[in-house]
Design an enzyme around this catalytic site. Structure first.
Site, PDB file in Angstrom:
ATOM      1  N   GLY A 169       0.817  -1.225   0.000  1.00 12.28           N
ATOM      2  CA  GLY A 169       0.000   0.000   0.000  1.00 12.28           C
ATOM      3  C   GLY A 169       0.839   1.259   0.000  1.00 12.28           C
ATOM      4  O   GLY A 169       1.730   1.459  -0.825  1.00 12.28           O
ATOM      5  N   GLY A 170       0.555   2.121   0.971  1.00  9.83           N
ATOM      6  CA  GLY A 170       1.255   3.406   1.044  1.00  9.83           C
ATOM      7  C   GLY A 170       2.754   3.245   1.227  1.00  9.83           C
ATOM      8  O   GLY A 170       3.521   4.155   0.886  1.00  9.83           O
ATOM      9  N   GLY A 208      18.220   8.006 -35.394  1.00  9.81           N
ATOM     10  CA  GLY A 208      17.663   8.868 -34.365  1.00  9.81           C
ATOM     11  C   GLY A 208      18.422   8.737 -33.055  1.00  9.81           C
ATOM     12  O   GLY A 208      18.506   9.696 -32.276  1.00  9.81           O
ATOM     13  N   ALA A 209      18.981   7.559 -32.823  1.00 11.83           N
ATOM     14  CA  ALA A 209      19.708   7.342 -31.570  1.00 11.83           C
ATOM     15  C   ALA A 209      20.934   8.254 -31.492  1.00 11.83           C
ATOM     16  O   ALA A 209      21.356   8.650 -30.408  1.00 11.83           O
ATOM     17  CB  ALA A 209      20.110   5.880 -31.441  1.00 11.83           C
TER      18      ALA A 209
END
Ligand code: HXC
Length: 510
Positions: A169-170, A404-405
């Site tokens: 949980g938290g 693009g790299a």
């Protein structure tokens, strides 16, 4: 008077044993230390000052009024690590499973507020079952306040979470908003809901380890930035780690004395690149040969190994390293590697840590699995993070920088400050084979012609010189001088001033 002092000592003693001898023994039997033992190992000897030792919960439901333990399941305070102030809270699993009540939350909030006000890192040691079930919404409100403070402090002071037991949980959401999460192997788990709830809701049968052990989070989910063998190793590594970090975004990381010469030449690097361009080499070797005393603190070592991230020092100063790793998937950029790199770049930029980028990348990974998984957006994260980073950025292309790299990996075009290449660099839209197959498709089948075209492409593009002729590469350097050149570049860039236009915040592709 003496009696009063005695009473204080007795009250302290009662608080120090937390959930009692039996639960402490159970904790030890599981191979775990107690909250106070952990703090003692983490901080400089005798430096811990505890706050709120006598705080108790105020819950009166489910008979809780008869069950109060001073400290209420979390030990909080401050101390030093190698002389520098650190705020710390450690969940005490022996007290209501370390679960968070309203008052327990207030203790943590006090630490968070003090750390932010006084600009010092916070380290949370987690071993806890989330919201205290008996307190209901009061516990949820407490978590909300802790989460809010995590967010407000983000980018101002470093926040580190060390997961040392079963956490739910938290107690996983608050760590998730901190800068780094480390785990202890075999004794720590992180899940939003535990195996029992999973069984009820989805009918899946899983063990705690399969659902959220270090073996999952440090390799598959990337929630954890590292995993250690046991509590002692983890705590000692946190001491080492904190030394790399500044106290806040307005301070520099400590400069440690270095016995390593910044002019050191490493002739072995002149032969590290194999003759065959398809053969890998270990980028770790380059990193450790550049680093002061070969010291490298790696982040996410066992996740997306095709990119390496971590901290080194150069001339005693912290530097963040991002490097493609030809040994894993040829160093290709995929979604995981892009996310990993982007988060690391952003951390360094938040805290004014210069970036060194070592490039050997054949491009982005093609395929439906990647495209369906959002490669465009994940790749954009890395591009965005580099472009937005205003810290000094030094790039060295060792071999491939394709497509693009090439742009993404801290190229000149997205404001790399100094962009070097080794003579072995190949900067092009793609490798020779792929390129020839596309632009000379009509000649495919004629092996002689294709071989000639490939050789022509290689001699023109499989070099750093086309980029250097355009000034995209500032200088082609000797591999053996890499450490010296990077040190000199970072010295030259020390007073860099770069500002982005005013904005509330950018909109990084999340
Ligand atoms: C109150 C708790 C507790 C909790 C554990 N205990 N979790 N008490 N509230 N949330 C107590 C147990 O009653 C027990 O008390 C002691 O802690 C040790 O727990 P065990 O179950 O015996 O230990 P273990 O078998 O090791 O299991 C640990 C555990 C499990 C995996 C953490 O206790 C568990 O699943 N707890 C509940 C987790 C959970 O669902 N929490 C709420 C999440 S919701 P005694 O007296 O016997 O020593 C949440 C809200 C925020 O956190 C969400 C924000 C997004």
């Amino acid at each position: 008077m003496k009696e009063i002092l005695q009473q204080l000592e007795e009250r302290r003693e009662k608080a120090r044993i937390g959930g009692g001898a039996k639960r402490i023994e159970a904790q030890h039997k599981k191979g775990k230390l107690t909250a106070r033992e952990r703090i003692d190992l983490l901080l400089d000897e005798g430096s811990f000052e505890e706050f709120d030792m006598f705080v108790e919960h105020r819950c009166t439901d489910f008979g809780m009024e008869n069950s109060k333990i001073p400290g209420d399941g979390v030990v909080t305070g401050w101390g030093t690590i190698n002389g520098r102030v650190i705020y710390v809270f450690a969940k005490d699993f022996t007290v209501f499973g370390g679960s968070l009540s309203d008052t327990h939350a207030q203790k943590i909030m006090k630490i968070q507020d003090m750390a932010l006000q006084n600009r010092a890192p916070v380290i949370g040691l987690f071993d806890a079952g989330g919201a205290r079930i008996q307190e209901g919404v009061a516990a949820l409100g407490g978590y909300g306040e802790v989460f809010y403070r995590n967010v407000i402090a983000s980018g101002v002071i470093p926040q580190i979470s060390l997961i040392m037991g079963p956490c739910a949980g938290g107690d996983v959401y608050s760590p998730a908003m901190t800068d780094f999460i480390f785990m202890v192997k075999d004794t720590s788990y992180m899940f939003v809901t535990g195996p029992d709830v999973v069984k009820t809701v989805t009918n899946e049968t899983v063990t705690a380890e399969e659902l959220g052990g270090a073996s999952i989070h440090a390799t598959k989910s990337s929630i954890a930035d590292g995993a250690y063998e046991n509590d002692v190793e983890a705590l000692l590594q946190m001491r080492r780690f904190v030394d790399f970090l500044p106290a806040s975004n307005r301070e520099d990381a400590p400069v440690l004395p270095s016995f390593d010469n910044s002019d050191r030449l490493e002739y072995s690097l002149d032969t590290i690149i194999p003759d065959n361009p398809n053969m890998p080499y270990d980028m770790h070797e380059l990193i450790t040969k550049i680093a002061d005393e070969g010291d490298f603190f790696e982040i996410q070592e066992t996740f997306a190994g095709n990119i390496i991230t971590g901290f080194i020092r150069l001339e005693g100063r912290t530097v963040g390293v991002v490097a493609n790793q030809p040994m894993v998937l040829a160093g290709v950029l995929d979604s995981d590697a892009s996310r990993k790199g982007a988060r690391f770049v952003r951390f360094c930029d938040c805290f004014n840590i210069p970036l060194v980028t070592l490039v050997d990348v054949p491009g982005f990974l093609p395929g439906t699995a990647q495209e369906y998984g959002g490669l465009i957006k994940h790749g954009a994260k890395l591009l965005f993070a580099y472009a937005e980073a205003t810290v000094p950025k030094v790039t060295v292309i060792t071999r491939k920088a394709y497509g693009g790299a090439y742009d993404v990996m801290s190229s000149k075009h997205i404001r790399g400050d100094m962009n070097y290449a080794w003579p072995t660099a190949e900067i092009a839209v793609m490798g020779a084979k792929g390129a020839v197959e596309i632009i000379f498709r009509a000649e495919l089948g004629d092996d002689e012609k294709i071989a000639a075209r490939t050789a022509e492409y290689e001699s023109r593009f499989a070099t750093p010189f086309v980029a250097a002729e355009r000034g995209y590469i500032d200088e082609v350097i000797m591999p053996h001088a890499t450490r010296k050149r990077i040190c000199r570049a970072l010295n030259m860039l020390r007073n860099k001033q770069a500002e982005l236009p005013w904005k509330k915040h950018a909109n990084i592709p999340l």
